[in-house]
Design a protein around this motif. Structure first.
Motif, PDB file in Angstrom:
ATOM      1  N   MET A 177       0.829  -1.212   0.000  1.00  0.00           N
ATOM      2  CA  MET A 177       0.000   0.000   0.000  1.00  0.00           C
ATOM      3  C   MET A 177       0.863   1.261   0.000  1.00  0.00           C
ATOM      4  SD  MET A 177      -3.181  -0.998   2.527  1.00  0.00           S
ATOM      5  CE  MET A 177      -4.025   0.535   2.133  1.00  0.00           C
ATOM      6  N   LEU A 178       1.935   1.249   0.820  1.00  0.00           N
ATOM      7  CA  LEU A 178       2.807   2.427   0.875  1.00  0.00           C
ATOM      8  C   LEU A 178       3.530   2.622  -0.448  1.00  0.00           C
ATOM      9  CD1 LEU A 178       3.784   4.676   2.715  1.00  0.00           C
ATOM     10  CD2 LEU A 178       5.658   3.198   3.443  1.00  0.00           C
ATOM     11  N   THR A 200       2.446   1.800  -3.387  1.00  0.00           N
ATOM     12  CA  THR A 200       1.460   2.317  -4.336  1.00  0.00           C
ATOM     13  C   THR A 200       1.267   3.813  -4.158  1.00  0.00           C
ATOM     14  OG1 THR A 200       0.314   0.190  -4.323  1.00  0.00           O
ATOM     15  CG2 THR A 200      -0.914   2.097  -5.143  1.00  0.00           C
ATOM     16  N   ILE A 201       1.156   4.262  -2.908  1.00  0.00           N
ATOM     17  CA  ILE A 201       0.965   5.691  -2.636  1.00  0.00           C
ATOM     18  C   ILE A 201       2.203   6.480  -3.036  1.00  0.00           C
ATOM     19  CG2 ILE A 201       0.606   7.377  -0.803  1.00  0.00           C
ATOM     20  CD1 ILE A 201      -1.888   5.855  -1.608  1.00  0.00           C
ATOM     21  N   PHE A 205       2.236   6.826  -6.773  1.00  0.00           N
ATOM     22  CA  PHE A 205       1.204   7.785  -7.171  1.00  0.00           C
ATOM     23  C   PHE A 205       1.651   9.213  -6.876  1.00  0.00           C
ATOM     24  CE2 PHE A 205      -2.499  10.362  -5.994  1.00  0.00           C
ATOM     25  CZ  PHE A 205      -3.215  10.325  -7.185  1.00  0.00           C
ATOM     26  N   ALA A 206       2.252   9.433  -5.682  1.00  0.00           N
ATOM     27  CA  ALA A 206       2.707  10.778  -5.314  1.00  0.00           C
ATOM     28  C   ALA A 206       3.836  11.239  -6.238  1.00  0.00           C
ATOM     29  CB  ALA A 206       3.167  10.793  -3.859  1.00  0.00           C
ATOM     30  N   GLY A 248       1.484  15.544  -1.067  1.00  0.00           N
ATOM     31  CA  GLY A 248       1.982  14.187  -1.289  1.00  0.00           C
ATOM     32  C   GLY A 248       2.689  13.636  -0.063  1.00  0.00           C
ATOM     33  N   THR A 299       0.169  12.895   2.564  1.00  0.00           N
ATOM     34  CA  THR A 299      -0.592  11.696   2.179  1.00  0.00           C
ATOM     35  C   THR A 299       0.204  10.429   2.439  1.00  0.00           C
ATOM     36  OG1 THR A 299      -1.746  12.963   0.460  1.00  0.00           O
ATOM     37  CG2 THR A 299      -1.793  10.561   0.287  1.00  0.00           C
ATOM     38  N   VAL A 300       1.505  10.473   2.130  1.00  0.00           N
ATOM     39  CA  VAL A 300       2.350   9.299   2.359  1.00  0.00           C
ATOM     40  C   VAL A 300       2.421   8.971   3.849  1.00  0.00           C
ATOM     41  CG1 VAL A 300       4.724   8.432   2.250  1.00  0.00           C
ATOM     42  CG2 VAL A 300       3.720   9.574   0.264  1.00  0.00           C
ATOM     43  N   THR A 302      -0.951   7.770   5.025  1.00  0.00           N
ATOM     44  CA  THR A 302      -1.188   6.419   4.504  1.00  0.00           C
ATOM     45  C   THR A 302      -0.380   5.394   5.272  1.00  0.00           C
ATOM     46  OG1 THR A 302      -1.614   7.326   2.305  1.00  0.00           O
ATOM     47  CG2 THR A 302      -1.094   4.981   2.442  1.00  0.00           C
ATOM     48  N   THR A 307      -2.244   2.560   7.126  1.00  0.00           N
ATOM     49  CA  THR A 307      -1.973   1.210   6.625  1.00  0.00           C
ATOM     50  C   THR A 307      -1.556   0.286   7.756  1.00  0.00           C
ATOM     51  OG1 THR A 307      -1.294   2.090   4.472  1.00  0.00           O
ATOM     52  CG2 THR A 307      -0.591  -0.149   5.013  1.00  0.00           C
TER      53      THR A 307
END
Length: 503
Positions: free
Chosen positions: A17-18, A20-21, A24-25, A193, A196-197, A200, A204
């Motif tokens: 999950m991390l 992926t984020i 994306f960032a 970003g 968000t990381v 997340t 997570t």
């Protein structure tokens, strides 16, 4: 053995999950860095074109309404000037209107310094002379150009249109605003970003922990099941696949626990039955060995004419007949016990006066009691009617009384009682004999076949050792209770019967 945290599902889920984020960032920041300014410029060009169309339309409409020629005086009209001023404020830029001869109509007072550095370009087919970063023709009568304004020393985005009536419209905005917006967007995207990381990562860890907790519980329970421990169950009540799996594991654990428990009971029962069978064979062999030995000895004596007179021959024959009778009684009781313990044994219940049957049975033992010098006391309630198998109930009386006669001590006291408990719907038969107390740990073994408190088993011991076993089998086949307890000066054996209806 516990799973290493780095290899656990929780860590893998957190990593996936991390990652992926983060990807994306990074993509968002990269697109914003390389394409945001171009997007802003594209958007600004569309805005300049929209403003120019709106301005052209207004000029055209106002010219038709006023009838004034489009020249210097025309662009001094107050309403027209106000409209152009509002468009400049809306745009955040500057509008210059003139003609191909270099004359400036707006602004009338040349507040912008006129068409500085020759902003008007007359040939739309080729780029203008001088320094510029970009020039692109939009159509035959217009083009875009990015160039530095010499008056303010800033880069500007310019849009120029040459109308058919000779008017030239020049609209420009400073590039600093576009670059600043793009830079601000990049910084904002970076901080968003980063936030968000971090968010997340925390979420997570929490979510993966909540997700993997029931899996860890299932792993613990299945590990216990592999060790044949079925005492603990899963407490997962979610309405999803994990909840259904948890319920299935609990049902499997319960079913396995019951099956293994039953199997263990069956194994223990088989072991116990095997032990009883071995003891039974040994006991039967012991009980038969002595009479067989005596019969064989005296029979051989008769054949060898050892008994040289009629009296001794009669004695030998009496011994043989007595031992034969004992063997016959033993075999009959063994067969009777075997029939009672068979599944599906038929019990023929009926209502009858148990008080009268008990008194009749006791009268038959008066001779034996007198010979042994035993004192029998009775406490028999009259008119006690029971619902039971009459023949087998009489057998219970016989075995209890004979057991009391055989094991009465030197006090030679016996007592037989029969009482009914209306509240419980039971009639209770009790048989007492004076004797030393029996250890309570021996109580369960008293009802086993051939069990005797005196393990020496001498010839002076009477009985076959099957009487109480037959009582147990009869009472269990009828669904009635039985037992034994010590009392002052002796022992009491008891059993109960269901009270029947009087005729």
């Amino acid at each position: 053995m516990g799973v290493n945290f780095r290899r656990s599902i929780r860590m893998k889920l957190f990593t996936y999950m991390l990652s992926t984020i983060l990807i994306f960032a990074a993509l968002l920041l990269g697109f914003n860095t390389f394409f945001a300014e171009k997007y802003y410029i594209h958007h600004k060009k569309n805005t300049l074109m929209t403003i120019s169309k709106e301005l052209e339309a207004y000029i055209e409409d106002y010219g038709q309404e006023s009838g004034i020629e489009k020249g210097r005086e025309f662009f001094k009209e107050t309403s027209l000037v106000n409209k152009i001023n509002s468009l400049e404020k809306k745009l955040g830029g500057t509008i210059v209107i003139g003609n191909g001869r270099g004359e400036v109509y707006y602004p009338a007072e040349n507040m912008h310094g006129g068409m500085i550095a020759g902003p008007v370009h007359y040939d739309m087919r080729i780029p203008p002379h001088g320094k510029f970063e970009e020039w692109r023709r939009q159509d035959e009568n217009s083009f875009f150009m990015i160039t530095k304004d010499p008056g303010y020393d800033i880069n500007t985005l310019r849009y120029q249109i040459q109308r058919e009536d000779g008017l030239i419209l020049l609209i420009w905005v400073p590039m600093a605003e576009i670059s600043e917006n793009a830079s601000l967007s990049n910084r904002f995207t970076f901080f968003i970003g980063l936030f968000t990381v971090l968010l997340t990562a925390v979420l997570t860890l929490l979510i993966s922990g909540k997700f993997t907790k029931p899996i860890k519980e299932m792993n613990d329970i299945t590990g216990r099941m592999s060790r044949l421990d079925f005492t603990k169950t899963l407490q997962i009540h979610t309405k999803d696949e994990l909840g259904e799996l948890s319920q299935s594991i609990n049902e499997l654990s319960s079913a396995l626990g019951e099956a293994i428990g039953k199997l263990s009971q069956d194994i223990n029962r088989e072991r116990h039955m095997e032990k009883l069978r071995r003891e039974f064979v040994a006991n039967v062999s012991h009980e038969l060995k002595t009479p067989v030995f005596l019969i064989q000895g005296y029979a051989e004596g008769l054949r060898a004419n050892i008994a040289d007179n009629a009296k001794r021959r009669d004695f030998y024959c009496d011994v043989i007949m007595e031992e034969t009778d004992k063997m016959d009684a033993l075999i009959k009781e063994l067969l009777d016990l075997s029939r009672l313990e068979q599944e599906g044994f038929a019990v023929e219940k009926e209502s009858f006066d148990f008080s009268e049957d008990l008194k009749e049975q006791l009268d038959k033992y008066q001779k034996v009691l007198k010979e042994k010098g035993l004192c029998l006391k009775t406490d028999i309630q009259d008119g006690v009617v029971i619902d039971a198998d009459r023949q087998r109930s009489g057998q219970v009386i016989t075995n209890f009384v004979m057991n009391a006669i055989n094991y009465a001590d030197e006090k030679k006291q016996l007592k037989v009682s029969l009482m009914q408990d209306i509240c419980k719907g039971k009639a209770v038969l009790s048989v007492y004999n004076s004797s030393p107390p029996i250890p309570e740990e021996e109580f369960p073994r008293l009802w086993q076949s051939f069990y005797k408190l005196n393990q020496a088993r001498t010839r002076e011991d009477t009985g076959t050792g099957l009487g109480l076993s037959i009582v147990r089998a009869i009472q269990e086949s009828q669904g009635f209770s039985y037992g034994v307890y010590n009392t002052e000066g002796g022992v009491v054996f008891w059993c109960d019967f269901e009270i029947g209806k009087k005729n």
